[in-house]
Scaffold this motif. Structure first.
Motif, PDB file in Angstrom:
ATOM      1  N   ASN A   7       0.815  -1.217   0.000  1.00 13.88           N
ATOM      2  CA  ASN A   7       0.000   0.000   0.000  1.00 13.88           C
ATOM      3  C   ASN A   7       0.848   1.266   0.000  1.00 13.88           C
ATOM      4  O   ASN A   7       0.331   2.364  -0.166  1.00 13.88           O
ATOM      5  N   THR A   8       2.161   1.146   0.193  1.00 10.35           N
ATOM      6  CA  THR A   8       3.025   2.325   0.206  1.00 10.35           C
ATOM      7  C   THR A   8       3.181   2.860  -1.213  1.00 10.35           C
ATOM      8  O   THR A   8       3.395   2.106  -2.151  1.00 10.35           O
ATOM      9  N   ARG A   9       3.127   4.163  -1.366  1.00 10.58           N
ATOM     10  CA  ARG A   9       3.205   4.770  -2.698  1.00 10.58           C
ATOM     11  C   ARG A   9       4.361   5.752  -2.825  1.00 10.58           C
ATOM     12  O   ARG A   9       4.963   5.854  -3.881  1.00 10.58           O
ATOM     13  N   GLY A  10       4.658   6.500  -1.786  1.00 12.33           N
ATOM     14  CA  GLY A  10       5.883   7.271  -1.730  1.00 12.33           C
ATOM     15  C   GLY A  10       6.130   8.201  -2.903  1.00 12.33           C
ATOM     16  O   GLY A  10       5.213   8.721  -3.547  1.00 12.33           O
ATOM     17  N   LEU A  11       7.421   8.385  -3.205  1.00 13.94           N
ATOM     18  CA  LEU A  11       7.837   9.317  -4.239  1.00 13.94           C
ATOM     19  C   LEU A  11       7.388   8.875  -5.620  1.00 13.94           C
ATOM     20  O   LEU A  11       7.095   9.710  -6.489  1.00 13.94           O
ATOM     21  N   THR A  12       7.317   7.576  -5.869  1.00 18.28           N
ATOM     22  CA  THR A  12       6.894   7.095  -7.181  1.00 18.28           C
ATOM     23  C   THR A  12       5.507   7.630  -7.536  1.00 18.28           C
ATOM     24  O   THR A  12       5.253   8.048  -8.672  1.00 18.28           O
ATOM     25  N   GLU A  13       4.616   7.633  -6.574  1.00 21.32           N
ATOM     26  CA  GLU A  13       3.269   8.174  -6.801  1.00 21.32           C
ATOM     27  C   GLU A  13       3.332   9.663  -7.088  1.00 21.32           C
ATOM     28  O   GLU A  13       2.622  10.163  -7.977  1.00 21.32           O
ATOM     29  N   ILE A  14       4.166  10.392  -6.356  1.00 25.55           N
ATOM     30  CA  ILE A  14       4.282  11.829  -6.572  1.00 25.55           C
ATOM     31  C   ILE A  14       4.777  12.120  -7.982  1.00 25.55           C
ATOM     32  O   ILE A  14       4.318  13.056  -8.645  1.00 25.55           O
ATOM     33  N   VAL A  15       5.732  11.312  -8.458  1.00 30.36           N
ATOM     34  CA  VAL A  15       6.251  11.495  -9.815  1.00 30.36           C
ATOM     35  C   VAL A  15       5.130  11.295 -10.837  1.00 30.36           C
ATOM     36  O   VAL A  15       4.973  12.091 -11.773  1.00 30.36           O
ATOM     37  N   ILE A  16       4.346  10.233 -10.677  1.00 32.89           N
ATOM     38  CA  ILE A  16       3.245   9.965 -11.605  1.00 32.89           C
ATOM     39  C   ILE A  16       2.211  11.092 -11.542  1.00 32.89           C
ATOM     40  O   ILE A  16       1.685  11.532 -12.579  1.00 32.89           O
ATOM     41  N   LEU A  17       1.927  11.586 -10.348  1.00 30.58           N
ATOM     42  CA  LEU A  17       0.961  12.683 -10.216  1.00 30.58           C
ATOM     43  C   LEU A  17       1.490  13.957 -10.853  1.00 30.58           C
ATOM     44  O   LEU A  17       0.729  14.716 -11.468  1.00 30.58           O
ATOM     45  N   ASP A  18       2.785  14.197 -10.714  1.00 24.32           N
ATOM     46  CA  ASP A  18       3.368  15.394 -11.315  1.00 24.32           C
ATOM     47  C   ASP A  18       3.281  15.333 -12.836  1.00 24.32           C
ATOM     48  O   ASP A  18       3.050  16.350 -13.496  1.00 24.32           O
ATOM     49  N   VAL A  19       3.457  14.140 -13.403  1.00 19.31           N
ATOM     50  CA  VAL A  19       3.284  13.976 -14.848  1.00 19.31           C
ATOM     51  C   VAL A  19       1.853  14.313 -15.246  1.00 19.31           C
ATOM     52  O   VAL A  19       1.603  15.036 -16.221  1.00 19.31           O
ATOM     53  N   GLY A  20       0.887  13.806 -14.483  1.00 23.07           N
ATOM     54  CA  GLY A  20      -0.515  14.106 -14.772  1.00 23.07           C
ATOM     55  C   GLY A  20      -0.831  15.581 -14.650  1.00 23.07           C
ATOM     56  O   GLY A  20      -1.618  16.131 -15.433  1.00 23.07           O
ATOM     57  N   ARG A  21      -0.215  16.234 -13.670  1.00 29.27           N
ATOM     58  CA  ARG A  21      -0.441  17.678 -13.501  1.00 29.27           C
ATOM     59  C   ARG A  21       0.144  18.456 -14.679  1.00 29.27           C
ATOM     60  O   ARG A  21      -0.503  19.369 -15.208  1.00 29.27           O
TER      61      ARG A  21
END
Length: 415
Positions: free
Chosen positions: A351-365
């Protein structure tokens, strides 16, 4: 320069504090970015975020953050060694697919509800659902590896299975994200087909040309006195060139850095010398620059702008994220022979998402796939789901001792 100094000092203070709460440094760094943005600092009079981080300084900060992010993605790809799966391929494959399928389906269903109010202006509902499903299904392999090391779980069944499943899941998630970016960036069917063809050609070139060249280069260099500095510089140049190539193709620069890490040879002589003189210098540079990335991200996060309706949607996002991962991992892990305690620990790790999730979200933004409000909610979700792992593992007795402030972290800061 003053902004970067402020970011580094604030991040260092928060990381030291987070170690006492059994949290990995990435949680502290994400929280620092949010605190220095409009969500917390912006609540004080005087518009402090705009005063401390003026508009003319933000493009330069974004450039600094990009360098750190690309080095991080390269090191994350290098850390992913799918050969570690050994003879557990069938079990790992099944758990990996289930750990991604359930949150992906729930995330896509959530996208149907959110598209009208929170979808970006550049994509249709299908692409939005594909992107959001991918964002919900990700597990952050680098931060997971550090949590497992800190909790002394690397030799346990829970730790090894979580590492293997996260490795497979990360590769699948990045492939899905490549498709999302290609769909978003392509201006028509012909352009989309061209992007996919160029991406395939790039992947073949990396496997058939770049990987053998890297093997020869590193084999000749390892063992030579004083090779570390020049070789680390050459690797950094290769990271940026690979990132430029994928950016030119029409997919994001982070894929080039990640792909170069994936094709790095892992059978070099003197592996301990390789780690000490190649990975460590690049990891230190990435660790120094990544806090700037969190500030750039945090300046786009405004919790106060969500309102009561946003709070309800945030609850939906959190519930979807946690239920998806737990439902996709808890029972399958139990069926694979783990106890209920081990299965719960496995679910929390996945369930941990960490920096990898932030990177994917930044791409979407950046691509305007999601609205600023949904970006804020997803960043908060990444923070909460990553922060959950340490206390739950400790409560289950699976991580009896936290070592998040240990000296060895300086050599492996990628999270």
């Amino acid at each position: 320069m003053a902004d970067v100094a402020l970011v580094l000092l604030a991040g260092a203070a928060m990381v030291r504090f987070s170690g006492r709460l059994r949290q990995p440094p990435v949680v502290a760094e994400i929280a620092t970015g949010i605190m220095l943005g409009p969500s917390v600092l912006g609540l004080l009079p005087g518009d402090l975020p705009r005063l401390l981080f003026p508009e003319d300084a933000r493009p330069m900060m974004s450039a600094i953050a990009q360098f750190g992010l690309l080095l991080f993605m390269f090191l994350a790809g290098w850390e992913l060694d799918l050969a570690r799966l050994g003879g557990r391929g069938r079990a790992v494959g099944g758990l990996s697919v289930l750990s991604m399928a359930m949150p992906f389906v729930l995330g896509a269903g959530c996208a149907v509800l959110l598209y009208g109010s929170y979808g970006g202006g550049s994509v249709g509902p299908g692409t939005f659902a594909l992107y959001l499903g991918t964002a919900f299904s990700i597990t952050a392999f680098p931060v997971l590896a550090r949590i497992i090391a800190d909790g002394r779980l690397s030799r346990t069944r829970v730790g090894t299975m979580a590492m293997a499943c996260a490795a497979v899941g990360d590769v699948l998630a990045w492939c899905a994200l490549v498709l999302v970016v290609a769909l978003t960036e392509a201006t028509g069917v012909r352009r989309f087909v061209a992007v996919l063809a160029l991406t395939l050609g790039y992947a073949l070139a990396m496997l058939l040309v770049v990987r053998p060249l890297l093997g020869r280069l590193l084999t000749r260099a390892v063992g030579r006195r004083g090779y570390g500095g020049s070789l680390a510089a050459m690797l950094a140049a290769a990271v940026f060139l690979s990132s430029y190539a994928t950016s030119w193709i029409g997919i994001h620069a982070i894929f080039g850095a990640f792909a170069l890490g994936l094709v790095m040879p892992r059978d070099l002589p003197r592996r301990e010398l390789q780690d000490g003189q190649l990975q460590a210098p690049l990891a230190r540079v990435a660790a120094l620059l990544l806090p700037v990335f969190f500030i750039v991200t945090g300046l786009s996060v405004d919790v106060g702008a969500l309102g009561w309706s946003g709070a309800l949607v945030l609850s939906l996002v959190l519930a979807t994220a946690v239920i998806g991962k737990v439902a996709g991992t808890l029972l399958p892990a139990r069926l694979c022979g783990m106890s209920w305690r081990e299965s719960t620990g496995f679910a929390m790790l996945m369930n941990t998402r960490g920096l990898t999730e932030i990177v994917i979200l930044d791409v979407g933004r950046q691509l305007d796939v999601i609205s600023p409000e949904l970006f804020t909610m997803m960043v908060l979700m990444a923070l909460v789901t990553t922060a959950m792992a340490g206390p739950v593992l400790h409560g289950l007795g699976l991580a009896p001792e936290s070592r998040t402030d240990a000296p060895h972290r300086a050599l492996h800061p990628i999270e």
